[in-house]
Design a protein around this motif. Sequence first.
Motif, mmCIF file in Angstrom:
data_model
loop_
_atom_site.group_PDB
_atom_site.id
_atom_site.type_symbol
_atom_site.label_atom_id
_atom_site.label_comp_id
_atom_site.label_asym_id
_atom_site.label_seq_id
_atom_site.Cartn_x
_atom_site.Cartn_y
_atom_site.Cartn_z
ATOM 1 N N SER A 1 -10.571 1.995 -7.145
ATOM 2 C CA SER A 1 -11.984 2.228 -7.446
ATOM 3 C C SER A 1 -12.827 2.578 -6.235
ATOM 4 C CB SER A 1 -12.576 0.978 -8.117
ATOM 5 O OG SER A 1 -12.404 -0.159 -7.281
ATOM 6 N N LEU A 2 -12.266 2.461 -5.037
ATOM 7 C CA LEU A 2 -13.042 2.751 -3.836
ATOM 8 C C LEU A 2 -12.902 4.230 -3.478
ATOM 9 C CD1 LEU A 2 -14.873 1.516 -1.711
ATOM 10 C CD2 LEU A 2 -12.840 1.012 -0.328
ATOM 11 N N LYS A 3 -14.005 4.965 -3.603
ATOM 12 C CA LYS A 3 -14.002 6.397 -3.351
ATOM 13 C C LYS A 3 -13.564 6.690 -1.920
ATOM 14 C CE LYS A 3 -14.984 10.669 -4.598
ATOM 15 N NZ LYS A 3 -14.168 11.361 -5.612
ATOM 16 N N GLY A 4 -12.620 7.602 -1.785
ATOM 17 C CA GLY A 4 -12.118 7.981 -0.477
ATOM 18 C C GLY A 4 -10.850 7.267 -0.060
ATOM 19 N N GLU A 5 -10.493 6.196 -0.798
ATOM 20 C CA GLU A 5 -9.309 5.423 -0.456
ATOM 21 C C GLU A 5 -8.118 5.726 -1.362
ATOM 22 O OE1 GLU A 5 -8.692 3.006 2.115
ATOM 23 O OE2 GLU A 5 -10.415 4.156 2.839
ATOM 24 N N GLU A 6 -8.358 6.546 -2.402
ATOM 25 C CA GLU A 6 -7.324 6.741 -3.420
ATOM 26 C C GLU A 6 -6.018 7.287 -2.851
ATOM 27 O OE1 GLU A 6 -10.386 8.067 -3.491
ATOM 28 O OE2 GLU A 6 -11.279 8.006 -5.510
ATOM 29 N N ARG A 7 -6.098 8.225 -1.911
ATOM 30 C CA ARG A 7 -4.872 8.824 -1.374
ATOM 31 C C ARG A 7 -4.109 7.827 -0.511
ATOM 32 N NH1 ARG A 7 -6.674 15.135 -0.036
ATOM 33 N NH2 ARG A 7 -7.680 15.486 -2.053
ATOM 34 N N TYR A 8 -4.834 7.011 0.247
ATOM 35 C CA TYR A 8 -4.173 5.940 1.000
ATOM 36 C C TYR A 8 -3.437 5.008 0.038
ATOM 37 C CZ TYR A 8 -6.880 7.207 5.181
ATOM 38 O OH TYR A 8 -7.415 7.863 6.256
ATOM 39 N N GLU A 9 -4.121 4.666 -1.042
ATOM 40 C CA GLU A 9 -3.532 3.747 -2.014
ATOM 41 C C GLU A 9 -2.333 4.372 -2.719
ATOM 42 O OE1 GLU A 9 -7.684 1.346 -2.933
ATOM 43 O OE2 GLU A 9 -7.153 3.116 -4.103
ATOM 44 N N ALA A 10 -2.381 5.692 -2.935
ATOM 45 C CA ALA A 10 -1.242 6.379 -3.544
ATOM 46 C C ALA A 10 -0.018 6.297 -2.642
ATOM 47 C CB ALA A 10 -1.595 7.840 -3.826
ATOM 48 N N TYR A 11 -0.224 6.450 -1.334
ATOM 49 C CA TYR A 11 0.896 6.339 -0.397
ATOM 50 C C TYR A 11 1.446 4.914 -0.321
ATOM 51 C CZ TYR A 11 0.634 11.051 1.574
ATOM 52 O OH TYR A 11 0.695 12.411 1.747
ATOM 53 N N ASN A 12 0.628 3.933 -0.695
ATOM 54 C CA ASN A 12 1.042 2.539 -0.589
ATOM 55 C C ASN A 12 1.596 1.951 -1.887
ATOM 56 O OD1 ASN A 12 0.408 2.259 2.138
ATOM 57 N ND2 ASN A 12 -1.739 1.783 1.701
ATOM 58 N N VAL A 13 1.611 2.723 -2.980
ATOM 59 C CA VAL A 13 2.226 2.234 -4.210
ATOM 60 C C VAL A 13 3.731 2.094 -3.967
ATOM 61 C CG1 VAL A 13 2.704 2.696 -6.646
ATOM 62 C CG2 VAL A 13 0.489 3.328 -5.671
ATOM 63 N N PRO A 14 4.312 0.918 -4.196
ATOM 64 C CA PRO A 14 5.752 0.752 -3.959
ATOM 65 C C PRO A 14 6.579 1.630 -4.884
ATOM 66 C CG PRO A 14 4.873 -1.134 -5.136
ATOM 67 C CD PRO A 14 3.687 -0.306 -4.723
ATOM 68 N N ARG A 15 7.758 2.007 -4.434
ATOM 69 C CA ARG A 15 8.607 2.894 -5.232
ATOM 70 C C ARG A 15 9.063 2.239 -6.534
ATOM 71 N NH1 ARG A 15 9.632 5.004 -0.100
ATOM 72 N NH2 ARG A 15 9.556 7.288 -0.053
ATOM 73 N N ASN A 16 9.047 0.925 -6.590
ATOM 74 C CA ASN A 16 9.369 0.249 -7.849
ATOM 75 C C ASN A 16 8.095 -0.040 -8.651
ATOM 76 O OD1 ASN A 16 8.279 -1.710 -6.237
ATOM 77 N ND2 ASN A 16 9.884 -3.233 -6.592
ATOM 78 N N GLY A 17 7.020 0.673 -8.293
ATOM 79 C CA GLY A 17 5.778 0.569 -9.044
ATOM 80 C C GLY A 17 5.620 1.732 -10.011
ATOM 81 N N CYS A 18 4.421 1.861 -10.539
ATOM 82 C CA CYS A 18 4.123 2.922 -11.502
ATOM 83 C C CYS A 18 2.637 3.204 -11.425
ATOM 84 C CB CYS A 18 4.518 2.472 -12.908
ATOM 85 S SG CYS A 18 4.109 3.632 -14.232
ATOM 86 N N ALA A 19 2.238 4.418 -11.741
ATOM 87 C CA ALA A 19 0.821 4.780 -11.716
ATOM 88 C C ALA A 19 0.404 5.390 -13.044
ATOM 89 C CB ALA A 19 0.530 5.759 -10.577
ATOM 90 N N ILE A 20 -0.814 5.058 -13.456
ATOM 91 C CA ILE A 20 -1.431 5.684 -14.624
ATOM 92 C C ILE A 20 -2.566 6.565 -14.117
ATOM 93 C CG2 ILE A 20 -2.706 5.312 -16.766
ATOM 94 C CD1 ILE A 20 -1.313 2.616 -17.038
ATOM 95 N N LEU A 21 -2.521 7.842 -14.472
ATOM 96 C CA LEU A 21 -3.547 8.796 -14.052
ATOM 97 C C LEU A 21 -4.336 9.246 -15.280
ATOM 98 C CD1 LEU A 21 -1.318 11.016 -11.715
ATOM 99 C CD2 LEU A 21 -2.589 8.966 -11.117
ATOM 100 N N ILE A 22 -5.656 9.096 -15.222
ATOM 101 C CA ILE A 22 -6.501 9.438 -16.367
ATOM 102 C C ILE A 22 -7.436 10.578 -15.988
ATOM 103 C CG2 ILE A 22 -8.114 8.578 -18.089
ATOM 104 C CD1 ILE A 22 -7.167 5.741 -17.414
ATOM 105 N N SER A 23 -7.332 11.689 -16.701
ATOM 106 C CA SER A 23 -8.214 12.845 -16.461
ATOM 107 C C SER A 23 -8.279 13.670 -17.737
ATOM 108 C CB SER A 23 -7.673 13.705 -15.311
ATOM 109 O OG SER A 23 -8.354 14.949 -15.245
ATOM 110 N N TYR A 24 -9.461 13.814 -18.306
ATOM 111 C CA TYR A 24 -9.589 14.566 -19.562
ATOM 112 C C TYR A 24 -9.160 16.022 -19.393
ATOM 113 C CZ TYR A 24 -11.683 16.829 -23.651
ATOM 114 O OH TYR A 24 -11.884 17.580 -24.788
#
Length: 291
Positions: free
Chosen positions: A164-187
């Motif tokens: 939720s912190l604007k500007g930090e999303e790409r850092y957070e994407a690099y830090n998602v563990p490989r045994n994790g998962c991401a949900i991306l929401i965009s109409y």
Amino acid sequence: MLIKEQLETYSFSQAESLTVSFLLEHPEELEVLTIQEIAKKTFTQPSTLVRIAKKLQFDGWKDLKQAYLEEWAYLSKNFTKIDANLPFLPTDSTMNIINKLAVLEKSTIDDILSLLHHDNLSKAKQLLLNAEVIRVFSQNANLLIAQDFALKMNRIRRTVVLSSLKGEERYEAYNVPRNGCAILISYSGENTDILKINQILKSRDVPTIAITSIGDNSLSKECTCFLPVTTREKLYSKIGNFTTNISIIFLLDALYSIVFSENYEKNLEHLKRVGQLVDTRKFAVDVMREE
């Protein structure tokens, strides 16, 4: 972009344009017509249909025909009595507005159900069950909607974190563990920030579940698992994001429910036990009474 929109906006030759006009004006006839019969009706050659299919990135006419018929069938049902962009008018009374919103919401649920497929839901379920941590990436109202999903999942000990912190999303994407998962929401499925995040996650072999519109959008093509939302609204010429919001809420509730069901009794007992310890609310209606 929908196939219908591609047919309406792409640059075609004169012969192709004649055929495209027929496809747009008579979609209901395509199922029973052969490629030769369509060519005869449009005074063109069968190869014209093949060229159109190739321009729209299909392998051939049969693939385009099937996809176009499925899209036409979807667009022709559910929202026949209400406009998703302008569901009520300035002349409507208060109760008319409320009744029209009720029709809109019911139509949206029917619409989203028609888009969902068992295999995609099963795939999403496994991705979430296998994930050590689930991170949700989105923006604005969509991120607010996802807060309730995160709350419910965290209560059954499934770690969900919102970016939720604007500007930090790409850092957070690099830090998602490989045994994790991401949900991306965009109409639209074309949000540049979300697409960049998806690229980062894809480069790190982190699976992604995309909640986005139908049609040929970039996010739905690049994600691991695609869950479609009701696609009836314009980007901004509308009263509100009614159908989009309802679709996202429904899909996130669906994901929570199918994860919950994997350990139904254990999760329910956990919620009851913790609820007894932390929920001290009083009630005024007997139906709320806990045994």
